[in-house]
Design a protein around this motif. Structure first.
Motif, PDB file in Angstrom:
ATOM      1  N   GLY A 157      17.139  -4.967 -35.741  1.00 19.27           N
ATOM      2  CA  GLY A 157      15.791  -4.684 -36.627  1.00 19.27           C
ATOM      3  C   GLY A 157      14.557  -5.592 -36.021  1.00 19.27           C
ATOM      4  N   VAL A 158      14.988  -6.707 -35.470  1.00 20.86           N
ATOM      5  CA  VAL A 158      13.642  -7.337 -34.891  1.00 20.86           C
ATOM      6  C   VAL A 158      13.504  -7.113 -33.362  1.00 20.86           C
ATOM      7  N   GLY A 159      14.082  -6.135 -32.716  1.00 25.45           N
ATOM      8  CA  GLY A 159      14.042  -5.896 -31.287  1.00 25.45           C
ATOM      9  C   GLY A 159      13.183  -6.503 -30.653  1.00 25.45           C
ATOM     10  N   ALA A 160      11.703  -5.987 -31.035  1.00 31.80           N
ATOM     11  CA  ALA A 160      10.653  -6.290 -30.222  1.00 31.80           C
ATOM     12  C   ALA A 160      10.295  -8.002 -30.200  1.00 31.80           C
ATOM     13  N   LEU A 161      10.773  -8.585 -31.359  1.00 33.50           N
ATOM     14  CA  LEU A 161      10.437  -9.969 -31.294  1.00 33.50           C
ATOM     15  C   LEU A 161      11.503 -10.474 -30.301  1.00 33.50           C
ATOM     16  N   ALA A 162      13.006 -10.059 -30.238  1.00 30.04           N
ATOM     17  CA  ALA A 162      13.935 -10.498 -29.689  1.00 30.04           C
ATOM     18  C   ALA A 162      13.694 -10.289 -28.350  1.00 30.04           C
ATOM     19  N   LEU A 163      12.985  -9.277 -27.977  1.00 23.68           N
ATOM     20  CA  LEU A 163      12.545  -9.227 -26.759  1.00 23.68           C
ATOM     21  C   LEU A 163      11.810 -10.279 -26.202  1.00 23.68           C
ATOM     22  N   LEU A 164      10.639 -10.423 -26.746  1.00 24.13           N
ATOM     23  CA  LEU A 164       9.707 -11.355 -26.319  1.00 24.13           C
ATOM     24  C   LEU A 164      10.456 -12.774 -26.347  1.00 24.13           C
ATOM     25  N   ALA A 165      11.192 -13.083 -27.268  1.00 24.60           N
ATOM     26  CA  ALA A 165      11.919 -14.431 -27.440  1.00 24.60           C
ATOM     27  C   ALA A 165      12.860 -14.581 -26.185  1.00 24.60           C
ATOM     28  N   LEU A 166      13.557 -13.703 -25.911  1.00 26.08           N
ATOM     29  CA  LEU A 166      14.300 -13.673 -24.526  1.00 26.08           C
ATOM     30  C   LEU A 166      13.538 -13.921 -23.329  1.00 26.08           C
ATOM     31  N   THR A 167      12.687 -12.988 -23.200  1.00 29.26           N
ATOM     32  CA  THR A 167      11.535 -13.246 -21.902  1.00 29.26           C
ATOM     33  C   THR A 167      11.199 -14.557 -21.808  1.00 29.26           C
ATOM     34  N   SER A 168      10.717 -15.153 -22.894  1.00 23.85           N
ATOM     35  CA  SER A 168      10.035 -16.636 -22.779  1.00 23.85           C
ATOM     36  C   SER A 168      10.985 -17.655 -22.611  1.00 23.85           C
ATOM     37  N   ILE A 169      12.283 -17.284 -23.019  1.00 24.09           N
ATOM     38  CA  ILE A 169      13.670 -18.344 -22.408  1.00 24.09           C
ATOM     39  C   ILE A 169      13.549 -18.544 -20.813  1.00 24.09           C
ATOM     40  N   ALA A 170      13.286 -17.170 -20.201  1.00 23.82           N
ATOM     41  CA  ALA A 170      13.505 -17.220 -18.918  1.00 23.82           C
ATOM     42  C   ALA A 170      12.668 -18.431 -18.091  1.00 23.82           C
ATOM     43  N   VAL A 171      11.367 -18.693 -19.104  1.00 25.90           N
ATOM     44  CA  VAL A 171      10.681 -19.693 -18.028  1.00 25.90           C
ATOM     45  C   VAL A 171      11.290 -21.023 -18.064  1.00 25.90           C
ATOM     46  N   TYR A 172      12.236 -21.140 -19.148  1.00 22.18           N
ATOM     47  CA  TYR A 172      13.033 -22.346 -18.947  1.00 22.18           C
ATOM     48  C   TYR A 172      14.011 -22.449 -17.555  1.00 22.18           C
ATOM     49  N   GLY A 173      14.384 -21.344 -17.134  1.00 20.80           N
ATOM     50  CA  GLY A 173      15.068 -21.409 -15.892  1.00 20.80           C
ATOM     51  C   GLY A 173      14.121 -21.762 -14.738  1.00 20.80           C
ATOM     52  N   VAL A 174      13.091 -21.438 -14.797  1.00 22.57           N
ATOM     53  CA  VAL A 174      12.248 -21.675 -13.752  1.00 22.57           C
ATOM     54  C   VAL A 174      11.618 -22.795 -13.668  1.00 22.57           C
ATOM     55  N   THR A 175      11.322 -23.497 -14.972  1.00 20.15           N
ATOM     56  CA  THR A 175      10.858 -24.780 -15.120  1.00 20.15           C
ATOM     57  C   THR A 175      12.126 -25.752 -14.714  1.00 20.15           C
ATOM     58  N   LEU A 176      13.032 -25.732 -15.327  1.00 19.97           N
ATOM     59  CA  LEU A 176      14.235 -26.393 -15.235  1.00 19.97           C
ATOM     60  C   LEU A 176      14.727 -26.632 -13.618  1.00 19.97           C
ATOM     61  N   ALA A 177      14.599 -25.524 -12.867  1.00 18.75           N
ATOM     62  CA  ALA A 177      14.975 -25.422 -11.768  1.00 18.75           C
ATOM     63  C   ALA A 177      14.058 -26.333 -10.855  1.00 18.75           C
ATOM     64  N   GLY A 178      12.696 -26.184 -11.157  1.00 19.09           N
ATOM     65  CA  GLY A 178      11.739 -26.835 -10.542  1.00 19.09           C
ATOM     66  C   GLY A 178      11.674 -28.227 -10.828  1.00 19.09           C
ATOM     67  N   TRP A 179      11.971 -28.647 -11.882  1.00 16.19           N
ATOM     68  CA  TRP A 179      12.179 -29.986 -12.289  1.00 16.19           C
ATOM     69  C   TRP A 179      13.450 -30.588 -11.842  1.00 16.19           C
ATOM     70  N   SER A 180      14.690 -30.027 -11.848  1.00 15.87           N
ATOM     71  CA  SER A 180      15.907 -30.793 -11.549  1.00 15.87           C
ATOM     72  C   SER A 180      15.937 -30.765  -9.814  1.00 15.87           C
ATOM     73  N   SER A 181      15.429 -30.096  -9.273  1.00  5.70           N
ATOM     74  CA  SER A 181      15.356 -30.130  -7.754  1.00  5.70           C
ATOM     75  C   SER A 181      14.928 -31.413  -7.317  1.00  5.70           C
ATOM     76  N   ASN A 182      14.148 -32.126  -7.849  1.00  5.26           N
ATOM     77  CA  ASN A 182      13.614 -33.604  -7.814  1.00  5.26           C
ATOM     78  C   ASN A 182      12.851 -33.254  -6.267  1.00  5.26           C
TER      79      ASN A 182
END
Lengths: 436, 336
Positions: free
Chosen positions: B107-132
């Protein structure tokens, strides 16, 4: 700050070249910067919160070879910068002293490897001036044509790489299509595409064939349309203009004070071009404009170089028109190689060839000369001192890349990390020449 | 939710495989399109027309040594690429593929879409941080700043669509475009969404987090082998999903052009299955076109500078987006 200085004091902090690296980073720490330090309003802040020392190069895709910059970043802003060059040092000046004048020619190809013909001609002109060699007119006109082609080729690479660094990879490959045409011309003229070594002391190695002249004429006809294409693509490209305008601004005083040359000088409004002010070859007989911009930023240098390519085409056209017939090498066997006809069919010719190869030109003892040309990157000069033998007693090279790199630190300080690649591109260093 | 669970599972299986495969097809397409833009032949050695090139690349990546910097945080370093792929794949569940064919019709498809795309930023940020590594860190920082800035405008562009539809459900949004696609009735929202989609997928000219020339790859500088491959995969899957979302929100999703005029033709003759296939094709073609646009833009424009990026995000896109949402809301309040 004192804690940071001591950080690099321990020599085992760096694994490779510890003394050199410690000195480099200590210089970065202690360098005076005109910029406000982070938290510059007098509030003591923890430097670790927003400052970072970053080592860029020598193995970094944007540093055009092996330039190394140690930078101190405040966020994305480069606060201080120290350049470290010398990773491509081959001791070329010293090598020249153990080679005969003609033998050194192939080494000049490897200095500014983007415009080898310019360096060839610069060397020949210096030696010819030193030994007082007269060069036939045809050779001079051909040299001039080839040097202008080399200028176009070097500027094309500057543009391609500059845009690739800015993220537009396609332009790099498009620029190489035109460079390929120039390579084909060099192939016809000199038999080599890249390291041409075609100029000889006292003239040229071989005459230019009619096919090569046709290729050059064809190139001169087609290339202006190509430049117009670039202008259409880039001059109204918002991203490209915004990335260049107001970046790396150097006033006329700055560039003069730092000794920068070439388009970097002319981009800041200093009207200095050796082709006009101290004409060599036949530059006093052709008509061309020295493009000048007064803004002194990357965009000005971009426009200057683009315009220079157009002027080069103009010069090439005039060379094709005015190219006289005649010999391509000095007829004096003490000054230049004897022609192959002479060498193969006469005893004197063979002796001349043998003598010229083993000893070559012998300028008078004590003669010294400085001769500069306007290479694509700026003033390229050779200082030569003779002791009367076939080898120079002293050879010094005034390379434009080295002179231009003097201004890079000033440009980088205060720029953003993203500007760094554009700025290195705009200075257009060739490390083979800067490190000699 | 009119489909039985086993069928949904089957569709899910198909969709995941489709997107995994589409990544390799996109890699091939990217290389071929860029090659034609550059006037060069592109990959043409592995398989017919070089079609097997991406598979050869995958085999190479799988067999490459997995190098982890000694100073890296080992768990996060391995977690980041995994997160990227999982989040990218999870987004596919929300996309309506044809009428009634959707894995999760939330029912909240559009919101879920936005939520999932914003989680993707964690992947990038964590990758950048954890590589040291400093380059990776800069890439990760740029990425988080960029994604957060552009997410607002993206969200507002979606809000304008939601206002017009009156529902957050993606299937409703598609069906609401039966007569007129939102690209015609909501052009500003569409342009805003496409621009921000470029930024959210880290594609040129917004590819600052991985700026090859300045940051030498940015957040994935320190990754090798299949871990790098997973970032690569996630990038292309994200690109394709972004194309699907653009189509779903603004270009009529799975709807055929002027479908309302002749839909009865299929229904009357019991050719529903043909309609579904045509709709799948229609969605696929539209998405492929936008995937092409993504590739086209990448090989044409130079990259933005960080300050330009922020300026566009905060000074232009966000005010326009807010203004447009207000206009849409007022117009909807008056006429609806």
């Amino acid at each position: 700050m004192s804690t940071n200085v001591s950080q690099y004091a321990g020599e085992d902090y760096f694994r490779f070249w510890p003394r050199h690296n410690a000195a480099l980073f200590r210089r970065l720490e202690t360098k005076h910067s005109w910029l406000e330090p982070a938290g510059g309003d007098g509030v003591a802040t923890d430097v670790l919160e927003n400052e970072m020392v970053l080592n860029i190069g020598p193995q970094h895709p944007a540093t055009h070879g092996v330039l190394r910059c140690a930078v101190k970043l405040d966020g994305e802003i480069i606060e201080k910068c120290v350049l470290d060059i010398g990773y491509l040092h081959r001791g070329i000046e010293k090598l020249a002293e153990s080679k005969s004048y003609q033998e050194f020619m192939p080494y000049t190809d490897r200095m500014d490897y983007l415009a080898p013909y310019s360096t060839n001609v610069a060397w020949c002109l210096a030696v010819e001036k030193l030994a007082g060699i007269e060069v036939p007119d045809r050779a001079q006109w051909v040299r001039m044509m080839m040097v202008e082609l080399a200028r176009i080729s070097a500027h094309l690479l500057w543009m391609g790489v500059g845009l690739m660094d800015a993220g537009a990879v396609s332009v790099f490959l498009w620029a190489f299509q035109s460079r390929e045409d120039i390579y084909k011309i060099f192939d016809h003229v000199a038999g080599a595409r890249f390291t041409v070594s075609h100029s000889r002391i006292g003239g040229l190695a071989s005459d230019v064939s009619p096919e090569a002249l046709a290729l050059i004429a064809d190139f001169a006809d087609r290339f202006p349309a190509v430049i117009d294409g670039w202008e259409k693509l880039l001059n109204r490209n918002r991203i490209w203009i915004d990335r260049n305008a107001g970046i790396g601004v150097m006033s006329a005083d700055d560039v003069m004070g730092l000794g920068m040359t070439g388009p970097n000088l002319r981009g800041s409004g200093v009207e200095y071009d050796i082709r006009r002010f101290e004409p060599y070859l036949k530059y006093d007989e052709v008509d061309f404009v020295i493009p000048i911009r007064t803004e002194g930023d990357c965009l000005a240098r971009y426009f200057v170089r683009l315009r220079e390519m157009k002027e080069s085409v103009k010069i090439i056209r005039q060379c094709l028109e005015k190219l006289p017939a005649g010999p391509i090498r000095s007829d004096n066997a003490k000054h230049a190689y004897a022609s192959k006809d002479e060498v193969y069919y006469s005893m004197e010719g063979m002796i001349h060839d043998f003598m010229y190869t083993s000893e070559g030109v012998t300028p008078p003892r004590g003669a010294e000369v400085y001769h500069a040309i306007e290479a694509p990157k700026g003033e390229l000069g050779f200082f030569l001192q003779s002791d009367g033998t076939g080898n120079p007693w002293r050879c010094h090279m005034n390379s434009p890349s080295y002179s231009n790199l003097q201004g890079l630190e000033t440009m980088l300080e205060g720029a953003a990390m993203g500007d760094m690649v554009v700025l290195i591109g705009t200075v257009d260093p060739v490390m083979g020449e800067a490190d000699k | 939710m009119n489909l039985p669970l086993p069928l949904i599972a089957l569709i899910g299986f198909g969709v995941i495989n489709f997107f995994l495969l589409s990544a390799s097809v996109l890699v091939y397409a990217e290389r071929k399109v860029s090659a034609y833009i550059h006037n060069r032949p592109g990959p043409n050695r592995v398989g017919p027309f070089g079609l097997l090139q991406p598979f050869a690349d995958v085999v190479k990546l799988v067999f490459k040594e997995d190098i982890r910097p000694t100073v890296a945080n080992s768990f996060v370093h391995s977690f980041a690429p995994w997160l990227m792929v999982v989040v990218a794949m999870a987004t596919t569940a929300l996309l309506p593929l044809a009428r009634g064919v959707v894995i999760a019709d939330v029912g909240v498809g559009a919101l879920a879409l936005l939520a999932l795309t914003s989680i993707a930023v964690y992947g990038v940020t964590l990758a950048g941080w954890s590589s040291n590594s400093k380059y990776s860190l800069l890439g990760g920082l740029r990425s988080s700043a960029q994604m957060i800035s552009y997410e607002l405008s993206m969200g507002l562009a979606v809000v304008s669509v939601v206002l017009m539809t009156g529902s957050l459900r993606l299937t409703d949004i598609v069906e609401a475009q039966n007569a007129v696609w939102y690209v015609f009735s909501n052009p500003v929202g569409c342009i805003l969404f496409i621009v921000t989609a470029f930024a959210e997928t880290n594609r040129a000219p917004f590819d600052l987090p991985e700026a090859e020339q300045e940051l030498v790859g940015g957040y994935h500088t320190e990754y090798s082998g299949m871990k790098f491959g997973m970032f690569f995969l996630a990038e292309y899957v994200n690109l394709f999903i972004a194309s699907f979302v653009i189509v779903t929100l603004f270009f009529g999703g799975y709807l055929l052009p002027f479908e309302h005029l002749y839909v009865d033709f299929f229904v009357d003759r019991g050719l529903d299955w043909l309609l579904v296939i045509l709709q799948l094709l229609s969605l696929g073609l539209k998405a492929a076109f936008f995937a092409f646009v993504f590739i086209w833009v990448r090989w044409t424009l130079p990259r933005f500078k960080y300050s330009q990026l922020m300026q566009i995000g905060w000074k232009y896109l966000l005010p326009i987006a807010i203004g447009w949402v207000v206009i849409v809301a007022v117009v909807m309040a008056i006429f609806a």
